[in-house]
Scaffold this active site. Structure first.
Site, PDB file in Angstrom:
ATOM      1  N   CYS A 161      -3.234   1.423   7.014  1.00 57.35           N
ATOM      2  CA  CYS A 161      -3.380   1.000   8.406  1.00 57.35           C
ATOM      3  C   CYS A 161      -3.891   2.128   9.295  1.00 57.35           C
ATOM      4  O   CYS A 161      -4.461   1.877  10.364  1.00 57.35           O
ATOM      5  CB  CYS A 161      -2.057   0.466   8.936  1.00 57.35           C
ATOM      6  SG  CYS A 161      -0.695   1.649   8.830  1.00 57.35           S
TER       7      CYS A 161
ATOM      8  N   ASN B 166       0.808  -1.229   0.000  1.00 55.54           N
ATOM      9  CA  ASN B 166       0.000   0.000   0.000  1.00 55.54           C
ATOM     10  C   ASN B 166       0.837   1.272   0.000  1.00 55.54           C
ATOM     11  O   ASN B 166       0.408   2.300  -0.516  1.00 55.54           O
ATOM     12  CB  ASN B 166      -1.001  -0.003   1.169  1.00 55.54           C
ATOM     13  CG  ASN B 166      -0.353  -0.168   2.519  1.00 55.54           C
ATOM     14  OD1 ASN B 166       0.779  -0.630   2.637  1.00 55.54           O
ATOM     15  ND2 ASN B 166      -1.089   0.177   3.564  1.00 55.54           N
TER      16      ASN B 166
ATOM     17  N   GLU C  55       4.834  -3.077  12.579  1.00 57.94           N
ATOM     18  CA  GLU C  55       3.723  -2.133  12.425  1.00 57.94           C
ATOM     19  C   GLU C  55       2.607  -2.913  11.765  1.00 57.94           C
ATOM     20  O   GLU C  55       2.678  -3.243  10.583  1.00 57.94           O
ATOM     21  CB  GLU C  55       4.178  -0.931  11.596  1.00 57.94           C
ATOM     22  CG  GLU C  55       3.195   0.231  11.639  1.00 57.94           C
ATOM     23  CD  GLU C  55       2.247   0.211  10.462  1.00 57.94           C
ATOM     24  OE1 GLU C  55       1.076  -0.200  10.666  1.00 57.94           O
ATOM     25  OE2 GLU C  55       2.654   0.581   9.362  1.00 57.94           O
TER      26      GLU C  55
ATOM     27  N   GLU D 235       8.703   3.266  14.415  1.00 57.06           N
ATOM     28  CA  GLU D 235       9.484   3.673  13.251  1.00 57.06           C
ATOM     29  C   GLU D 235       9.407   5.187  13.139  1.00 57.06           C
ATOM     30  O   GLU D 235       8.381   5.797  13.428  1.00 57.06           O
ATOM     31  CB  GLU D 235       8.947   3.019  11.973  1.00 57.06           C
ATOM     32  CG  GLU D 235       9.140   1.519  11.942  1.00 57.06           C
ATOM     33  CD  GLU D 235       8.702   0.907  10.623  1.00 57.06           C
ATOM     34  OE1 GLU D 235       7.797   1.458   9.971  1.00 57.06           O
ATOM     35  OE2 GLU D 235       9.282  -0.115  10.229  1.00 57.06           O
TER      36      GLU D 235
END
Length: 491
Positions: free
Chosen positions: A298, A166, A264, A472
């Site tokens: 997400c 994505n 993640e 991150e």
């Protein structure tokens, strides 16, 4: 006869950015005796190109190259690493149009969103380029009697970066820029659906001066590579962005070699609209937080919670704005929403919508596949959602929004927190005290107050519960790729 490539590829100004090879140890690796994976445009199914379908042997060679390169890269002067990362970012910005077109072709998002991602991806290279001096810095501690003590950070070693389809550029640079700045070397395994953004980055990294073996890209289907990446003891860290289910498997497979992990994972974000909110602003933010990247994000909102006093007026505005979104191929001017990534994604979104309607949801706009056909789906707003609907407790990952009313602040917080996931949440209110109070009460890693865009290179990105481990971006993102070393010396 080889199928004709997508005609849009001829828009590339620099044809060398379309690499149909993997990149290992500074060399471009063609398929040779390997099979290939076809990469197709989700908007029309046209063939873009192919990449080698690499297996354990080829992946092991990439890991070995990265392990060898680590011995010299870790000792490279911080100034040199800074120079290379800056040059890499400059190369991305200079070739932004080509990179964006490649991304649209393989991922499907609108061109303006692809340009936004390229800028976002370059920002990680630029930000971490300025942090190379932070690794190796000695942290003095008060000495014990007759002792001198010091603590410093050292690079971990080889990092395996497993990235999703994505955000095929930004998820690579968010991981790789931090790892490379820390002195680690990287093996990237991009999603098989979107490998060309990764190989284009490798081409630009080579031009920027990355030494052989420091940054590697292995391509193909996951089954041939993931086992090697998770079991090889030379890999000291796994960085993964993707589903919680796959993340859990990677953790399990990595456990015997005790790798550090940064994960993640799933989102399922709530969006809370309180009675004092400006409803036009709330509707604009709702559209931005739900429908960008066709909802395949997400951070995308899955659960809209709206105070009962403003429920119907909000729904009217939200549905009107969602219905105005232009759906079509990403390279078509004026398009707001592109196709879904594959047939599985479309089936899941449509299944969630159908289930909600069967259980009493009102369809305010959309409600099914788009008349364009293929992988296009209508921007959909569903009113009167409740907890028995699939869309309320499963992450949809598509352009369907479910809205539920709430009575008071406590009920909204309880409903928002009633999830196994805790990546992000959004709050719309003009009451500053309430904003702070609700943000503190929400059980998630990131909260946006009256805004839908909440990320950036200096931001520690990550979540709680089943949404992941570690962070991150930001200084903590650099630390994910280091170990602390403590030295005690007797005087």
């Amino acid at each position: 006869m080889k199928e004709q490539r997508a005609h849009s590829l001829y828009r590339l100004s620099d044809a060398r950015l379309l690499r149909e090879q993997a990149y290992v140890n500074g060399r471009w690796t063609a398929a040779d005796d390997l099979s290939v994976v076809e990469v197709r445009d989700p908007a029309d199914g046209d063939l873009i190109g192919t990449v080698p379908d690499m297996g354990p042997r080829e992946t092991r060679a990439a890991i070995e190259a990265a392990a060898e390169a680590f011995q010299s890269w870790r000792r490279t002067a911080p100034e040199e690493r800074t120079t290379i990362l800056r040059a890499w970012a400059a190369g991305m910005r200079a070739n932004a149009e080509d990179l964006a077109v490649l991304m649209v072709l393989e991922q499907g998002k609108p061109l303006k969103e692809a340009h936004g991602e390229i800028a976002y991806a370059a920002s990680f290279l630029e930000w971490f380029a300025e942090r190379t001096h932070e690794v190796g810095r000695t942290i003095e501690r008060p000495p014990m009697p007759g002792r001198e003590t010091r603590v410093r950070r050292e690079p971990l070693g080889v990092v395996a970066a497993i990235t999703p389809w994505n955000f095929p550029s930004a998820m690579i640079t968010r991981k790789a820029a931090a790892a490379l700045a820390a002195g680690c070397t990287v093996v990237v395994r991009p999603a098989e659906l979107t490998p060309f953004s990764a190989t284009a980055l490798a081409e630009l990294g080579e031009r920027a001066g990355l030494p052989p073996g420091v940054f590697n890209v292995v391509t193909g289907m996951p089954h041939g590579m993931i086992g090697e990446l998770t079991s090889n003891p030379a890999v000291r860290a796994i960085s993964f962005t993707g589903s919680t289910e796959i993340g859990a498997k990677l953790l399990s497979w990595s456990a015997p070699t005790v790798k550090k992990a940064c994960m993640e994972l799933g989102g399922h974000a709530p969006f809370l609209v309180f009675e004092d909110a400006d409803l036009d602003t709330a509707a604009d933010l709702a559209v931005a937080a739900k429908f960008q990247t066709t909802g395949q994000d997400c951070l995308a909102v899955n659960r809209f919670l709206v105070h009962h006093a403003v429920y119907e007026p909000f729904l009217e505005r939200f549905a009107e704005k969602a219905a105005a979104l232009v759906v079509g191929p990403g390279l078509t001017p004026g398009v707001d929403q592109g196709p879904l990534m594959n047939a599985r994604a479309l089936t899941k979104v449509d299944g969630h919508v159908r289930d909600a309607v069967q259980r009493g949801a009102r369809v305010l706009t959309g409600g099914g596949p788009h008349p364009l056909g293929g992988l296009f789906y209508q921007p959909t707003v569903l009113a009167d959602a409740h907890r028995d609907m699939l869309i309320w407790y499963e992450e949809t990952f598509g352009p369907a929004a479910a809205v539920m009313p709430f009575k008071d602040e406590a009920a909204a917080i309880a409903e928002a927190n009633d999830s196994d996931y805790g990546l992000a949440a959004y709050v719309v209110t003009n009451d500053r005290d309430r904003a702070d109070r609700v943000a503190d009460a929400l059980d998630c890693g990131m909260v946006g107050i009256n805004c839908a865009s909440i990320t950036g290179a200096p931001i520690p990105f990550g979540g709680t519960k089943r949404s992941g481990l570690g962070r991150e971006g930001g200084t903590v993102g650099l630390e994910e790729y280091t170990e602390l070393k403590y030295v005690c010396s007797r005087n």
